[in-house]
Enzyme design. Structure first.
Site, mmCIF file in Angstrom:
data_model
loop_
_atom_site.group_PDB
_atom_site.id
_atom_site.type_symbol
_atom_site.label_atom_id
_atom_site.label_comp_id
_atom_site.label_asym_id
_atom_site.label_seq_id
_atom_site.Cartn_x
_atom_site.Cartn_y
_atom_site.Cartn_z
ATOM 1 N N GLU A 141 9.138 2.015 11.192
ATOM 2 C CA GLU A 141 10.099 3.192 10.947
ATOM 3 C C GLU A 141 9.583 4.565 10.917
ATOM 4 O O GLU A 141 8.620 4.643 10.211
ATOM 5 C CB GLU A 141 10.922 2.935 9.664
ATOM 6 C CG GLU A 141 11.686 1.659 9.506
ATOM 7 C CD GLU A 141 12.738 1.677 10.550
ATOM 8 O OE1 GLU A 141 13.366 2.718 11.321
ATOM 9 O OE2 GLU A 141 13.490 0.628 11.021
ATOM 10 N N GLU A 186 9.736 16.844 14.740
ATOM 11 C CA GLU A 186 10.043 16.425 13.245
ATOM 12 C C GLU A 186 9.491 17.238 12.427
ATOM 13 O O GLU A 186 8.009 17.213 12.429
ATOM 14 C CB GLU A 186 9.810 14.952 12.942
ATOM 15 C CG GLU A 186 10.629 14.805 11.545
ATOM 16 C CD GLU A 186 10.360 13.333 11.128
ATOM 17 O OE1 GLU A 186 9.168 12.560 11.450
ATOM 18 O OE2 GLU A 186 11.230 12.788 10.856
ATOM 19 N N CYS A 188 13.911 11.046 6.651
ATOM 20 C CA CYS A 188 13.600 10.921 8.450
ATOM 21 C C CYS A 188 15.186 10.987 8.924
ATOM 22 O O CYS A 188 15.321 10.947 9.921
ATOM 23 C CB CYS A 188 13.228 9.315 8.585
ATOM 24 S SG CYS A 188 13.639 8.233 7.469
ATOM 25 N N LYS A 193 0.768 -1.201 0.000
ATOM 26 C CA LYS A 193 -0.114 0.090 -0.187
ATOM 27 C C LYS A 193 0.844 1.007 0.110
ATOM 28 O O LYS A 193 1.425 1.489 1.067
ATOM 29 C CB LYS A 193 -0.924 -0.066 1.218
ATOM 30 C CG LYS A 193 -2.148 0.539 1.212
ATOM 31 C CD LYS A 193 -2.206 2.271 0.808
ATOM 32 C CE LYS A 193 -1.888 3.082 2.297
ATOM 33 N NZ LYS A 193 -1.686 4.354 1.381
#
Ligand code: ADP
Length: 477
Positions: free
Chosen positions: A245, A378, A279, A170
């Site tokens: 993750e 973040e 990331c 997906k």
């Protein structure tokens, strides 16, 4: 409409959405089908049906299929890299590089099909033999983000398939095109019907269907911390294996004794390439006071030379932000940083180009305190915060003072400090005199603390997630 791949057949969906180029929002790359829960369910059923034959079949053949996928990705890297740059917004060079890397990953795992080992031991009971082998899990659901639209699907799918699992992928809503091409390549390389399925659509529908279906043995997810937490809980509740993750707030420490040019390059590359949408981006630049002012001035000067613009244009270093929502998030954080008392030394402005795109100049904050929101949360954009510290000890403490722990870097000429940092940094990956972003495909990738959950991805360590261990005892009589 670009169709779904379910059970070896291309299937249209009830609805479709346009895939928009962030460098030129007038450009629609294609319309992509949006699956509903029933299509997700059909893909899971197809993967479940394909599993026995695939898992027990020839590992030689499996390896050949994966190798063919790798070869085609590499051969078509110029074209697919261009598609990647169009749908995601990273530069053409970055898009081509990512596609080649995806191909290399498939080739690595093509070899791994032949190299899966186990253990043979003697039992404590005389005459009894013990073997420890690794077996595939079954159907695995792969849920991927938009920032590496071909490499992340590749590194999950190649490992899953190599170890004998069947797959339902997906991809992120914003970047279905690369995933679609990957599915087409895997299919044409000879993967039997149902071994690899592609279901494009909203996370809340298709992603949730994968996460909740008891036939899906494991979920490998890369994306935001909030979504990861939700998926983790749902998997745990039904005893499904899960690998997450998620975010990072990666420190790059620069000590007084660092090679200044190298440190500036590491910072600019790590914080701003790929538009800061990694990331592993160096979002916190932690600099000792002897070099702080020179470093900040040199980075700001480098930033003024970076060309922000259309991802396909020659000479562009930084492409657009991926979409309007992410651009608004970036601008909000720039505002928050200012209000918190940080000083914007460079960038942080909307940039106008010939094409309508989400262009933002790389933003560098100084006078940042590690407790500010721009140092803790973040952002996932081209925004970096410089934090002044006294010495190595304070740098290390600040580097580790974050909920995240994905990548951590240090620029120094001191073996002593580099070694101490490697040992003490609470991160899954440590970089010495290198950017925090940019990793090899054949070694583990992953983090500590809030960045990751479960076994590592990539390299041989991927087997820890994509296989389960069986211990067998045999008494010959
Ligand atoms: P972002 O906000 O950067 O898009 P997300 O974590 O929301 O990051 O998205 C990462 C992936 O997770 C995407 O493929 C997305 O569709 C999917 N996703 C989002 N919400 C869910 C959910 N509730 N269940 C499963 N997958 C989801």
């Amino acid at each position: 409409m670009k169709p779904q791949l379910i059970g070896g057949a291309w299937v249209t969906s009830p609805t479709a959405t346009p895939n928009i180029n962030p460098s030129d929002t007038r450009e629609v790359i294609a319309e992509f089908g949006q699956a509903d829960a029933a299509q997700a369910c059909a893909a899971i059923a197809a993967a479940a049906e394909a599993f026995p034959a695939w898992s027990r079949g020839s590992i030689q053949r499996r390896g050949e299929i994966l190798d063919a996928v790798g070869s085609e990705l590499i051969a078509r890297a110029p074209e697919l890299g261009r598609l990647l740059a169009r749908e995601e917004g990273k530069t053409l060079a970055e898009g081509v590089g990512e596609t080649i890397r995806a191909g290399q990953i498939f080739k690595f795992f093509a070899g791994e099909t032949l190299r899966l080992t186990g253990d043979a031991l003697r039992s404590v009971r005389p005459g009894v033999e013990v073997s420890v082998t690794r077996e595939p899990l079954g159907v695995v659901g792969l849920i991927t983000p938009w920032n590496f639209p071909i490499a992340i699907p590749a590194w999950k799918a190649a490992a899953a398939l190599a170890y004998g699992n069947t797959v339902v992928l997906k991809p992120a809503e914003l970047t279905p095109a690369c995933a679609w091409e990957l599915a087409d390549i895997i299919q044409r390389a000879g993967a039997p019907a149902g071994v690899f399925n592609l279901v494009m659509g909203p996370g809340s529908v298709v992603g949730a269907a994968l996460v909740e279906d008891p036939r899906v043995a494991a979920i490998s997810f890369t994306g935001s911390t909030a979504t990861g937490a939700r998926i983790g809980q749902a998997c745990m509740a039904r005893n499904a294996r899960v690998q997450l993750e998620m975010g990072g707030k990666n420190p790059l420490v620069v000590l007084d004794d660092a090679d200044l040019d190298l440190a500036v390059e590491c910072a600019v590359n790590g914080a701003f390439y790929s538009t800061g949408q990694r990331c592993t981006a160096s979002s916190r630049l932690i600099v000792t006071e002897g070099v702080h002012d020179r470093f900040a001035a040199a980075v700001a000067e480098r930033l003024h030379k970076l060309v922000v613009g259309h991802a396909l244009e020659d000479g562009v270093h930084v492409g657009p932000v991926v979409d309007r929502r992410q651009l608004e998030t970036d601008l909000d954080y720039i505002d928050i940083g200012r209000k918190e008392g940080a000083r914007l030394l460079a960038g942080g402005e909307l940039v106008t180009r010939e094409t309508p795109g989400h262009f933002l100049s790389p933003a560098l904050f100084v006078d940042v305190d590690n407790s500010m929101r721009i140092a803790r949360e973040e952002i996932f954009g081209p925004v970096a915060a410089v934090i002044r510290v006294r010495d190595f000890d304070e740098a290390l403490a600040v580097a580790n003072d974050t909920p995240y722990g994905l990548s951590a870097g240090i620029c120094t000429a001191s073996l002593k400090h580099a070694t101490a940092f490697r040992q003490e940094a609470r991160a899954g990956m440590v970089m010495v005199n290198l950017p925090t972003a940019g990793v090899d495909p054949h070694v583990p990738f992953g983090g500590q603390k809030a960045s990751s959950y479960g076994p590592r991805e990539q390299g041989r360590y991927a087997a820890e997630f994509y296989t389960t261990v069986k211990t067998a005892y045999t008494f010959a009589g």
